[in-house]
Design an enzyme around this catalytic site. Structure first.
Site, mmCIF file in Angstrom:
data_model
loop_
_atom_site.group_PDB
_atom_site.id
_atom_site.type_symbol
_atom_site.label_atom_id
_atom_site.label_comp_id
_atom_site.label_asym_id
_atom_site.label_seq_id
_atom_site.Cartn_x
_atom_site.Cartn_y
_atom_site.Cartn_z
ATOM 1 N N LEU A 17 22.750 12.240 12.502
ATOM 2 C CA LEU A 17 23.369 11.933 13.785
ATOM 3 C C LEU A 17 24.846 12.299 13.798
ATOM 4 O O LEU A 17 25.368 12.746 14.821
ATOM 5 C CB LEU A 17 23.179 10.450 14.105
ATOM 6 C CG LEU A 17 23.739 9.967 15.442
ATOM 7 C CD1 LEU A 17 23.139 10.736 16.608
ATOM 8 C CD2 LEU A 17 23.510 8.470 15.607
ATOM 9 N N SER A 130 21.949 -0.261 15.972
ATOM 10 C CA SER A 130 20.525 -0.043 15.759
ATOM 11 C C SER A 130 19.737 -1.068 16.550
ATOM 12 O O SER A 130 20.257 -2.146 16.887
ATOM 13 C CB SER A 130 20.193 -0.178 14.267
ATOM 14 O OG SER A 130 18.801 -0.183 14.038
ATOM 15 N N TYR A 143 19.737 -4.666 5.730
ATOM 16 C CA TYR A 143 20.299 -3.679 6.657
ATOM 17 C C TYR A 143 20.381 -4.282 8.061
ATOM 18 O O TYR A 143 21.394 -4.133 8.759
ATOM 19 C CB TYR A 143 19.433 -2.428 6.665
ATOM 20 C CG TYR A 143 19.839 -1.359 7.654
ATOM 21 C CD1 TYR A 143 20.858 -0.462 7.360
ATOM 22 C CD2 TYR A 143 19.183 -1.228 8.876
ATOM 23 C CE1 TYR A 143 21.227 0.530 8.265
ATOM 24 C CE2 TYR A 143 19.540 -0.239 9.786
ATOM 25 C CZ TYR A 143 20.556 0.631 9.480
ATOM 26 O OH TYR A 143 20.916 1.608 10.379
ATOM 27 N N LYS A 147 23.684 -4.790 10.534
ATOM 28 C CA LYS A 147 23.792 -4.251 11.892
ATOM 29 C C LYS A 147 23.975 -5.359 12.920
ATOM 30 O O LYS A 147 24.643 -5.160 13.945
ATOM 31 C CB LYS A 147 22.555 -3.403 12.215
ATOM 32 C CG LYS A 147 22.537 -2.066 11.484
ATOM 33 C CD LYS A 147 23.730 -1.186 11.856
ATOM 34 C CE LYS A 147 23.661 0.192 11.247
ATOM 35 N NZ LYS A 147 24.790 1.054 11.634
ATOM 36 N N THR A 178 16.069 11.441 10.931
ATOM 37 C CA THR A 178 17.148 11.687 9.972
ATOM 38 C C THR A 178 16.633 11.397 8.568
ATOM 39 O O THR A 178 15.503 10.948 8.375
ATOM 40 C CB THR A 178 18.363 10.784 10.261
ATOM 41 O OG1 THR A 178 17.977 9.410 10.066
ATOM 42 C CG2 THR A 178 18.866 10.977 11.683
#
Length: 231
Positions: A17, A130, A143, A147, A178
């Site tokens: 990205l 996200s 994670y 976020k 990705t």
């Protein structure tokens, strides 16, 4: 703000990205695009200015802000996932690493560049978040926590930067094609499409961009009796 003639600084710009953001900024007529990465030799896109930057290194953050004092749009894109579970032996170590990059990194960059943004007319900050800011799934619980923290950070920065005329926009996206989702069997958004939607949101003055159906569905569920985060 408009992308045409903007001076854009993008973290994690060597692939995925981040690279798509750099391409989109150039296509939109940005006057200059700083492409930052830990290894600037990994920047292979013509027309950008490579910058060496580890977002967890205060010395490098300060040096980047001093060198790139003409910035009008900061894109906090750099992020990592250590696939940590909350009760796993390595969960806390994974969370600390993710928080350093995904939470403290954008915080440090925004603090460092805020004076330049003010001097240059206000400008904008785009924080790449996200759908996992709102929901936690197995395998990436730490994670998700990083976020969620970054979402709160973005909302706080928006409040504190409003007085100097700096726009803060949060970008939420689900699965994207990705390296981070390599091997995952799911519908994935193209980075180029996500970058385009994010920049359209910046130009429209949006405080939040929901870049795919999954993000829109989860966000909509938050006020329902059965929010997505309830499992």
């Amino acid at each position: 703000m408009k992308l045409k003639n903007a001076v854009v600084f993008i973290t994690g710009a060597n692939r995925g990205l981040g690279r798509a953001f750099a391409q989109a900024a150039l296509a939109a007529g940005a006057a200059k695009v700083y492409a930052a990465a830990r290894d600037p030799a990994a920047i292979d896109l013509a027309g950008v200015v490579p910058v060496a930057l580890d977002v967890t290194d205060p010395t490098q953050v300060a040096a980047a802000a001093a060198r790139c004092a003409d910035v009008t749009l900061l894109v906090n894109n750099a992020g990592i996932s250590r696939h940590g579970s909350l009760l796993g032996d390595d969960g806390m170590a994974a969370a600390r690493a993710e928080l350093e990059t995904n939470f403290f990194g954008p915080w440090a960059l925004t603090r460092a560049f805020a004076p330049a943004l003010r001097v240059n007319g206000g400008g904008a900050v785009l924080n790449v978040l996200s759908v996992l800011s709102w929901v936690t799934v197995p395998g990436v619980a730490t994670y998700s926590a990083s976020k969620a923290a970054a979402w709160s950070l973005s909302n706080g920065l928006r409040n504190e930067l409003r007085a100097q005329g700096t726009q803060v926009t949060s970008l939420h996206v689900g699965y994207m094609d990705t390296d981070m989702t390599r091997g995952l069997d799911a519908a994935k958004a193209a980075p180029a499409d996500v970058a385009r939607l994010a920049f359209e949101g910046i130009e429209a003055g949006a405080f939040e961009v929901l870049a795919d159906d999954l993000s829109r569905q989860v966000k909509h569920s938050l006020s329902s009796p059965t929010p997505a985060y309830a499992g």
